[in-house]
Design an enzyme around this catalytic site. Structure first.
Site, PDB file in Angstrom:
ATOM      1  N   ARG A  60       0.833  -1.190   0.000  1.00  0.00           N
ATOM      2  CA  ARG A  60       0.000   0.000   0.000  1.00  0.00           C
ATOM      3  C   ARG A  60       0.876   1.252   0.000  1.00  0.00           C
ATOM      4  O   ARG A  60       2.037   1.212   0.379  1.00  0.00           O
ATOM      5  CB  ARG A  60      -0.903   0.031   1.236  1.00  0.00           C
ATOM      6  CG  ARG A  60      -2.085  -0.934   1.186  1.00  0.00           C
ATOM      7  CD  ARG A  60      -2.923  -0.832   2.436  1.00  0.00           C
ATOM      8  NE  ARG A  60      -2.094  -0.974   3.634  1.00  0.00           N
ATOM      9  CZ  ARG A  60      -1.649   0.039   4.365  1.00  0.00           C
ATOM     10  NH1 ARG A  60      -1.992   1.285   4.086  1.00  0.00           N
ATOM     11  NH2 ARG A  60      -0.875  -0.186   5.409  1.00  0.00           N
ATOM     12  N   LYS A 201      -8.376  -2.698   1.543  1.00  0.00           N
ATOM     13  CA  LYS A 201      -8.183  -1.763   2.643  1.00  0.00           C
ATOM     14  C   LYS A 201      -8.985  -0.476   2.430  1.00  0.00           C
ATOM     15  O   LYS A 201      -9.279   0.246   3.387  1.00  0.00           O
ATOM     16  CB  LYS A 201      -6.693  -1.473   2.851  1.00  0.00           C
ATOM     17  CG  LYS A 201      -5.954  -2.615   3.597  1.00  0.00           C
ATOM     18  CD  LYS A 201      -6.567  -2.874   4.962  1.00  0.00           C
ATOM     19  CE  LYS A 201      -5.708  -3.590   5.982  1.00  0.00           C
ATOM     20  NZ  LYS A 201      -5.277  -4.923   5.744  1.00  0.00           N
ATOM     21  N   HIS A 221      -8.963  -4.100  13.369  1.00  0.00           N
ATOM     22  CA  HIS A 221      -7.949  -4.701  12.505  1.00  0.00           C
ATOM     23  C   HIS A 221      -7.421  -5.933  13.230  1.00  0.00           C
ATOM     24  O   HIS A 221      -6.415  -5.888  13.941  1.00  0.00           O
ATOM     25  CB  HIS A 221      -6.807  -3.693  12.258  1.00  0.00           C
ATOM     26  CG  HIS A 221      -5.818  -4.144  11.245  1.00  0.00           C
ATOM     27  ND1 HIS A 221      -4.484  -3.839  11.307  1.00  0.00           N
ATOM     28  CD2 HIS A 221      -5.967  -4.881  10.111  1.00  0.00           C
ATOM     29  CE1 HIS A 221      -3.852  -4.371  10.262  1.00  0.00           C
ATOM     30  NE2 HIS A 221      -4.730  -5.001   9.528  1.00  0.00           N
ATOM     31  N   SER A 239       0.821  -5.149  10.472  1.00  0.00           N
ATOM     32  CA  SER A 239       1.250  -6.037   9.392  1.00  0.00           C
ATOM     33  C   SER A 239       2.456  -6.874   9.813  1.00  0.00           C
ATOM     34  O   SER A 239       3.412  -6.355  10.387  1.00  0.00           O
ATOM     35  CB  SER A 239       1.597  -5.202   8.162  1.00  0.00           C
ATOM     36  OG  SER A 239       1.845  -6.041   7.083  1.00  0.00           O
ATOM     37  N   LYS A 243      -1.391 -12.071  12.518  1.00  0.00           N
ATOM     38  CA  LYS A 243      -2.849 -12.239  12.529  1.00  0.00           C
ATOM     39  C   LYS A 243      -3.286 -13.421  11.663  1.00  0.00           C
ATOM     40  O   LYS A 243      -4.030 -14.285  12.108  1.00  0.00           O
ATOM     41  CB  LYS A 243      -3.552 -10.967  11.999  1.00  0.00           C
ATOM     42  CG  LYS A 243      -3.441  -9.763  12.904  1.00  0.00           C
ATOM     43  CD  LYS A 243      -4.234  -8.587  12.363  1.00  0.00           C
ATOM     44  CE  LYS A 243      -3.774  -8.095  11.007  1.00  0.00           C
ATOM     45  NZ  LYS A 243      -2.374  -7.642  10.953  1.00  0.00           N
ATOM     46  N   THR A 244      -2.807 -13.424  10.428  1.00  0.00           N
ATOM     47  CA  THR A 244      -3.229 -14.478   9.504  1.00  0.00           C
ATOM     48  C   THR A 244      -2.639 -15.820   9.917  1.00  0.00           C
ATOM     49  O   THR A 244      -3.342 -16.836   9.999  1.00  0.00           O
ATOM     50  CB  THR A 244      -2.814 -14.105   8.057  1.00  0.00           C
ATOM     51  OG1 THR A 244      -3.448 -12.882   7.710  1.00  0.00           O
ATOM     52  CG2 THR A 244      -3.219 -15.189   7.075  1.00  0.00           C
ATOM     53  N   ASP A 258      -8.388 -10.728   9.114  1.00  0.00           N
ATOM     54  CA  ASP A 258      -7.877  -9.348   9.072  1.00  0.00           C
ATOM     55  C   ASP A 258      -8.807  -8.231   9.546  1.00  0.00           C
ATOM     56  O   ASP A 258      -8.332  -7.251  10.102  1.00  0.00           O
ATOM     57  CB  ASP A 258      -7.432  -9.021   7.642  1.00  0.00           C
ATOM     58  CG  ASP A 258      -6.467  -7.840   7.570  1.00  0.00           C
ATOM     59  OD1 ASP A 258      -5.490  -7.823   8.329  1.00  0.00           O
ATOM     60  OD2 ASP A 258      -6.706  -6.930   6.768  1.00  0.00           O
ATOM     61  N   ARG A 323       2.535 -12.281  -1.409  1.00  0.00           N
ATOM     62  CA  ARG A 323       1.216 -12.559  -0.840  1.00  0.00           C
ATOM     63  C   ARG A 323       0.475 -13.621  -1.619  1.00  0.00           C
ATOM     64  O   ARG A 323       0.758 -13.877  -2.783  1.00  0.00           O
ATOM     65  CB  ARG A 323       0.355 -11.296  -0.894  1.00  0.00           C
ATOM     66  CG  ARG A 323       0.798 -10.154  -0.023  1.00  0.00           C
ATOM     67  CD  ARG A 323       0.129 -10.216   1.334  1.00  0.00           C
ATOM     68  NE  ARG A 323       0.558  -9.123   2.179  1.00  0.00           N
ATOM     69  CZ  ARG A 323       0.041  -8.888   3.385  1.00  0.00           C
ATOM     70  NH1 ARG A 323      -0.907  -9.654   3.884  1.00  0.00           N
ATOM     71  NH2 ARG A 323       0.487  -7.892   4.116  1.00  0.00           N
TER      72      ARG A 323
END
Ligand code: ATP
Ligand code: MN
Length: 537
Positions: A60, A201, A221, A239, A243-244, A258, A323
């Site tokens: 991003r 996002k 988030h 990031s 989390k994932t 997410d 990704r």
């Protein structure tokens, strides 16, 4: 198998100002995969997944994310260098240029929605210049069925034109790429960047405004999963903090990886319909669920492959931010629909590259609020020679770039909900141990998983009841023992084997916390301030 819900319906985009376009409406994932290959815009990996390159941008671009400043937003948004204002007139002019650019072209249109809880559902129409971007939207947003498509009423519009380059002088952007949210027109306008994350996002940022302001719901988030006992756990983190990775737990049903909302009816729902996992150093051994999700229907981004289409997950020559996106049903154990009850455990994930935070510690309500507002993780300077000092990174609410309101708005909501639900809050350092980045190493994933499991099943609390060690610098309650984790791992100081170096670094980080928190002190009560580190200055 790729889900095939191709429709025969078609739609016109003239009303959006896109003229004489060849519209591909609601193509199946498989059709978009093939279309991408036929147009020479991607390759097929040996796993059957589609592999594409996002182009100039592989992440991003926060400095190019704008919000149109108008009646709806002007008094509510926390303006600054995170939420950068954009004028309504400039928006209209730029929008016209973008739809003009898309006119006469072959484009991809898809209807989808966000928010798994039907009471909060946000219908979205996505217009993409490229087929793989449209396939990303298929993967990441929720997928209406044939009946729901009949009479589909789109509320928000995403216009995504990676090939369109803005002229900053004329268009009011910073440079040629932009992602602009317009809450009055309900449009996310994205151009000059092919990074797919901007699409998801953008809607996340929109919901982070809409849900708290209009629907009394706390947007987060975080990832979420639910255990066999029906207990929900959520994992906040910036990031790369896990989390994932950590929400993909074969013993628990995945709600989402997410973005979630915590409602006044005490439920937690996923905004999305898919996952977007980092694949750097991915291995079948360490992360089997994610590894196995890479199959037809998945989109790999910016990875290097050999001639046979085998991905080299260690190769970061294009970016560290490699990704894969896939629809959530690529994961075996999922909660359907993606809704859970009030969480019982909340984890704040941080990748502390200074290696000084305990791998797990328990937070008081004041500490929970303090750490939520702080949103700490650390950045490790890329691979540049000679630069190996970690840099502390504070991002309020563990997601400042996506939060249009002032951080304390979210913090107040979270505090109230946490109190009401009586949750346990844990701070988990998924980062370094045995020394800082460059000296120590990343915490073993199996230990992090074991600590989280023990926190969730109550055995961690049981083993340390009334015997938590209060960390002398951070004031956190540090367990001395944890099932399936060697005791030595639990004390970062011991892993360093260098008390002087450890405390020096710990105080330095504590000082960074305090320095960063100064901007929030006027909003914080005594309880929250009591949650700050004991050390540092
Ligand atoms: P984003 O918001 O960008 O999606 P994320 O919080 O989902 O980020 P992950 O995709 O889960 O982050 O990335 C965590 C990365 O760290 C993975 O590549 C994972 O393999 C790696 N990792 C290494 N050690 C650990 C650990 N102990 N705990 C969690 N992740 C770890
Ligand atoms: Mn993630």
């Amino acid at each position: 198998m790729v889900e095939n819900n191709q429709t025969t319906k078609t739609i016109s985009v003239e009303k959006y100002g896109i003229k004489n376009a060849q519209v591909n409406y609601q193509l199946s994932s498989k059709a978009l995969h093939n279309e991408t290959l036929e147009k020479g815009m991607g390759k097929e990996a040996s796993s059957g997944a589609l592999a594409i390159n996002t182009g100039e941008f592989t992440g991003r671009s926060p400095k190019d994310r704008f919000i149109v400043k108008d009646e709806i937003t002007q008094d509510k948004v926390w303006w600054g260098n995170i939420n950068i204002p954009f004028s309504p007139d400039k928006f209209d002019a730029l929008y016209d240029k973008v739809v003009n650019y898309l006119s006469e072209k072959e484009i991809y249109v898809r209807d989808s929605y966000a928010c798994a809880d039907q009471n909060y559902r946000l219908n979205i129409r996505v217009i993409n210049e490229y087929p793989w971007s449209n396939m990303f939207a298929y993967n990441m947003f929720l997928r209406p069925n044939e009946d729901e498509l009949e009479g589909f009423d789109p509320e928000w519009l995403i216009v995504n034109a990676p090939g369109f380059m803005a002229d900053p002088e004329v268009d009011g952007t910073r440079q040629h790429n932009f992602a602009i949210l317009n809450f009055s027109k309900k449009i996310a306008l994205i151009g000059g960047t092919g990074y797919t994350g901007e699409i998801k996002k953008g809607i996340f940022s929109a919901l982070n405004f809409i849900l708290p302001v209009f629907k009394n719901t706390m947007p987060m988030h975080c990832s979420a999963n639910v255990g066999e006992d029906g207990e929900t756990a959520i994992f906040f983190g910036l990031s790369g903090t896990g989390k994932t990775t950590l929400s993909a737990d074969p013993k628990r049903k995945l709600i989402g990886d997410d973005e979630h909302g915590w409602t006044a009816e005490n439920t937690v729902f996923n905004f999305e319909g898919g996952c977007y996992a980092k694949v750097i150093n991915l291995s079948a051994e360490n992360e089997p669920d994610i590894y196995n999700a890479i199959k037809p229907g998945a989109i790999l981004e910016n990875v290097e492959m050999d001639a046979e289409g085998n991905v080299d997950f260690e190769n970061t020559s294009i970016t560290q931010n490699t990704r894969v996106s896939y629809p959530i049903y690529h994961i075996d154990n999922i909660q359907q629909p993606s809704i859970g009850k009030n969480p019982k455990n909340i984890f704040f994930l941080t990748a502390d590259a200074f290696g000084v935070l305990p791998p797990i510690s328990k937070l008081t309500p004041g500490q929970a609020a303090y750490h939520f507002i702080s949103g700490y993780t650390a950045k490790v300077a890329g691979t540049e020679a000679g630069i190996d000092e970690p840099v502390p990174s504070f991002s309020a609410c563990f997601g400042a770039p996506f939060m249009p309101l002032h951080p304390t708005k979210y913090a107040e909501m979270l505090s109230a909900k946490m109190q009401e639900a009586g949750v346990n809050v844990w701070l988990v350092n998924t980062g370094w141990t045995g020394g800082p980045y460059g000296v120590g190493k990343r915490m073993a994933l199996k230990y992090t998983r074991a600590m989280i499991t023990a926190a969730m099943d109550g055995s961690l609390e049981e083993a340390n009841k009334d015997n938590y060690h209060i960390h002398s610098v951070f004031g956190l309650q540090q367990p001395r023992t944890c099932p399936n984790v060697p005791d030595g791992v639990l004390s970062p100081r011991k892993t360093w084997n260098n008390d002087e170096g450890y405390y020096k670094t710990a105080h330095k980080l504590a000082s960074s916390f305090k320095q960063n928190f100064k901007q929030f002190e006027e909003f914080a009560n005594e309880e929250i301030m009591a949650g700050q580190p004991l050390g540092g200055e």
